[in-house]
Design a protein around this motif. Sequence first.
Motif, PDB file in Angstrom:
ATOM      1  N   TYR A  81       0.644  -9.661  15.455  1.00  0.00           N
ATOM      2  CA  TYR A  81       1.676  -9.128  14.467  1.00  0.00           C
ATOM      3  C   TYR A  81       1.219  -7.943  13.369  1.00  0.00           C
ATOM      4  N   ASP A  82       1.927  -7.149  12.971  1.00  0.00           N
ATOM      5  CA  ASP A  82       1.466  -6.266  12.009  1.00  0.00           C
ATOM      6  C   ASP A  82       1.251  -6.753  10.713  1.00  0.00           C
ATOM      7  N   ARG A  83       0.347  -6.270  10.312  1.00  0.00           N
ATOM      8  CA  ARG A  83      -0.095  -6.687   8.664  1.00  0.00           C
ATOM      9  C   ARG A  83      -0.136  -5.316   7.793  1.00  0.00           C
ATOM     10  N   ALA A  84       0.297  -5.418   6.707  1.00  0.00           N
ATOM     11  CA  ALA A  84      -0.063  -4.032   5.785  1.00  0.00           C
ATOM     12  C   ALA A  84      -1.409  -3.958   5.436  1.00  0.00           C
ATOM     13  N   ILE A  85      -1.950  -2.539   5.390  1.00  0.00           N
ATOM     14  CA  ILE A  85      -3.267  -2.024   5.348  1.00  0.00           C
ATOM     15  C   ILE A  85      -3.315  -1.283   4.103  1.00  0.00           C
ATOM     16  N   GLY A  86      -4.589  -1.295   3.565  1.00  0.00           N
ATOM     17  CA  GLY A  86      -5.143  -0.553   2.702  1.00  0.00           C
ATOM     18  C   GLY A  86      -4.628  -0.625   1.201  1.00  0.00           C
ATOM     19  N   PRO A  87      -5.017   0.149   0.281  1.00  0.00           N
ATOM     20  CA  PRO A  87      -4.703  -0.139  -1.159  1.00  0.00           C
ATOM     21  C   PRO A  87      -3.140   0.174  -1.255  1.00  0.00           C
ATOM     22  N   PRO A  92       1.052  -0.199   9.907  1.00  0.00           N
ATOM     23  CA  PRO A  92       0.567   0.561  10.914  1.00  0.00           C
ATOM     24  C   PRO A  92       1.402   1.624  11.478  1.00  0.00           C
ATOM     25  N   THR A  93       2.717   1.215  11.753  1.00  0.00           N
ATOM     26  CA  THR A  93       3.829   2.418  12.157  1.00  0.00           C
ATOM     27  C   THR A  93       4.143   3.477  10.988  1.00  0.00           C
ATOM     28  N   THR A  94       4.190   2.923   9.944  1.00  0.00           N
ATOM     29  CA  THR A  94       4.704   3.662   8.683  1.00  0.00           C
ATOM     30  C   THR A  94       3.323   4.787   8.617  1.00  0.00           C
ATOM     31  N   TRP A  95       2.106   4.059   8.684  1.00  0.00           N
ATOM     32  CA  TRP A  95       1.056   5.012   8.576  1.00  0.00           C
ATOM     33  C   TRP A  95       0.859   6.045   9.454  1.00  0.00           C
ATOM     34  N   GLY A  96       1.252   5.467  10.768  1.00  0.00           N
ATOM     35  CA  GLY A  96       1.109   6.566  12.026  1.00  0.00           C
ATOM     36  C   GLY A  96       2.087   7.835  11.766  1.00  0.00           C
ATOM     37  N   SER A  97       3.069   7.658  11.134  1.00  0.00           N
ATOM     38  CA  SER A  97       4.102   8.699  10.684  1.00  0.00           C
ATOM     39  C   SER A  97       3.661   9.285   9.511  1.00  0.00           C
ATOM     40  N   TRP A  98       3.224   8.636   8.555  1.00  0.00           N
ATOM     41  CA  TRP A  98       3.030   9.457   7.327  1.00  0.00           C
ATOM     42  C   TRP A  98       1.454   9.685   6.512  1.00  0.00           C
ATOM     43  N   GLY A  99       0.598   9.095   7.519  1.00  0.00           N
ATOM     44  CA  GLY A  99      -0.968   9.125   7.060  1.00  0.00           C
ATOM     45  C   GLY A  99      -1.053  10.564   6.732  1.00  0.00           C
ATOM     46  N   ARG A 100      -2.058  10.973   5.641  1.00  0.00           N
ATOM     47  CA  ARG A 100      -2.146  12.077   5.510  1.00  0.00           C
ATOM     48  C   ARG A 100      -3.982  12.029   4.982  1.00  0.00           C
ATOM     49  N   GLY A 132      13.070  12.757  -9.825  1.00  0.00           N
ATOM     50  CA  GLY A 132      13.345  12.860 -11.240  1.00  0.00           C
ATOM     51  C   GLY A 132      14.749  12.420 -11.638  1.00  0.00           C
ATOM     52  N   ARG A 133      15.581  11.931 -10.585  1.00  0.00           N
ATOM     53  CA  ARG A 133      16.945  11.297 -10.562  1.00  0.00           C
ATOM     54  C   ARG A 133      16.704   9.955 -10.697  1.00  0.00           C
ATOM     55  N   ALA A 134      17.365   9.049 -11.498  1.00  0.00           N
ATOM     56  CA  ALA A 134      17.157   7.665 -11.184  1.00  0.00           C
ATOM     57  C   ALA A 134      17.536   7.017  -9.867  1.00  0.00           C
ATOM     58  N   ALA A 135      18.694   7.439  -9.362  1.00  0.00           N
ATOM     59  CA  ALA A 135      19.281   7.099  -8.152  1.00  0.00           C
ATOM     60  C   ALA A 135      18.214   7.283  -6.877  1.00  0.00           C
ATOM     61  N   ASP A 136      17.591   8.407  -6.945  1.00  0.00           N
ATOM     62  CA  ASP A 136      16.551   8.765  -5.775  1.00  0.00           C
ATOM     63  C   ASP A 136      15.458   8.084  -5.949  1.00  0.00           C
ATOM     64  N   TRP A 137      15.004   8.076  -7.259  1.00  0.00           N
ATOM     65  CA  TRP A 137      13.591   7.112  -7.475  1.00  0.00           C
ATOM     66  C   TRP A 137      14.075   5.787  -7.225  1.00  0.00           C
ATOM     67  N   GLN A 138      14.978   5.068  -7.319  1.00  0.00           N
ATOM     68  CA  GLN A 138      15.248   3.697  -6.762  1.00  0.00           C
ATOM     69  C   GLN A 138      15.274   3.466  -5.284  1.00  0.00           C
ATOM     70  N   SER A 139      15.832   4.682  -4.722  1.00  0.00           N
ATOM     71  CA  SER A 139      15.949   4.606  -3.331  1.00  0.00           C
ATOM     72  C   SER A 139      14.782   4.663  -2.653  1.00  0.00           C
ATOM     73  N   ALA A 140      13.904   5.616  -3.103  1.00  0.00           N
ATOM     74  CA  ALA A 140      12.471   5.689  -2.801  1.00  0.00           C
ATOM     75  C   ALA A 140      11.662   4.308  -2.813  1.00  0.00           C
ATOM     76  N   VAL A 141      11.530   3.898  -3.905  1.00  0.00           N
ATOM     77  CA  VAL A 141      10.880   2.656  -4.247  1.00  0.00           C
ATOM     78  C   VAL A 141      11.459   1.641  -3.190  1.00  0.00           C
ATOM     79  N   LEU A 142      12.837   1.406  -3.165  1.00  0.00           N
ATOM     80  CA  LEU A 142      13.218   0.313  -2.258  1.00  0.00           C
ATOM     81  C   LEU A 142      13.059   0.742  -0.755  1.00  0.00           C
ATOM     82  N   SER A 143      12.886   1.989  -0.327  1.00  0.00           N
ATOM     83  CA  SER A 143      12.405   2.308   1.031  1.00  0.00           C
ATOM     84  C   SER A 143      10.999   1.750   1.140  1.00  0.00           C
ATOM     85  N   TYR A 144      10.172   1.829   0.514  1.00  0.00           N
ATOM     86  CA  TYR A 144       8.989   1.233   0.454  1.00  0.00           C
ATOM     87  C   TYR A 144       8.912  -0.220   0.689  1.00  0.00           C
TER      88      TYR A 144
END
Length: 168
Positions: A81-87, A92-100, A132-144
């Motif tokens: 199974y996958d596990r969330a990693i790091g601080p 892992p798949t999300t890290w593979g796409s977004w790791g910097r 800076g827009r509440a709806a986008d901020w909420q959408s971003a956090v909920l995508s996490y």
Amino acid sequence: MQAYASAELKLAASKPGCHLAWTTLAGLGRIESNHGQEGGAVLGADGKPSKTIVGIPLDGKNGTKVITDTDGGRLDGDAQYDRAIGPMQFIPTTWGSWGRDGNGDGAVDPHNIFDAALAAGEYLCSGSRDLGRAADWQSAVLSYNAVDVYLKDVFARADEYGKLSRTP
């Protein structure tokens, strides 16, 4: 805080329309791993925790979704199974796409808070979000993490850090 502020500055230059604040990253970091201190870990000056931070198996138990292994256990040590990693607790798949590489050392390491904070910022700023827009901020956090109580907890922590940073 240095990692979160560094990510904010980098994203202000590369994605100025996103308006990501370090307080959002700090709110996420607090909820995800107590700023890299989960399980008694201590962050070093280099941004690496004294011990690896790996979440529980995403096996459908304990309120988790089932996410079968996507990385052969390479990043999370679990080939079932996958596990969330790091601080910042990347799957892992999300890290593979977004790791910097947030600290400029040439490595892209999900266990390094500088790399993970920049990756989280990139992820939150994806698309045409304006945090800076509440709806986008909420959408971003909920995508996490698409849980309403998570959204409220991140907001509360981010708001707290913002208020503390303005207190004389």
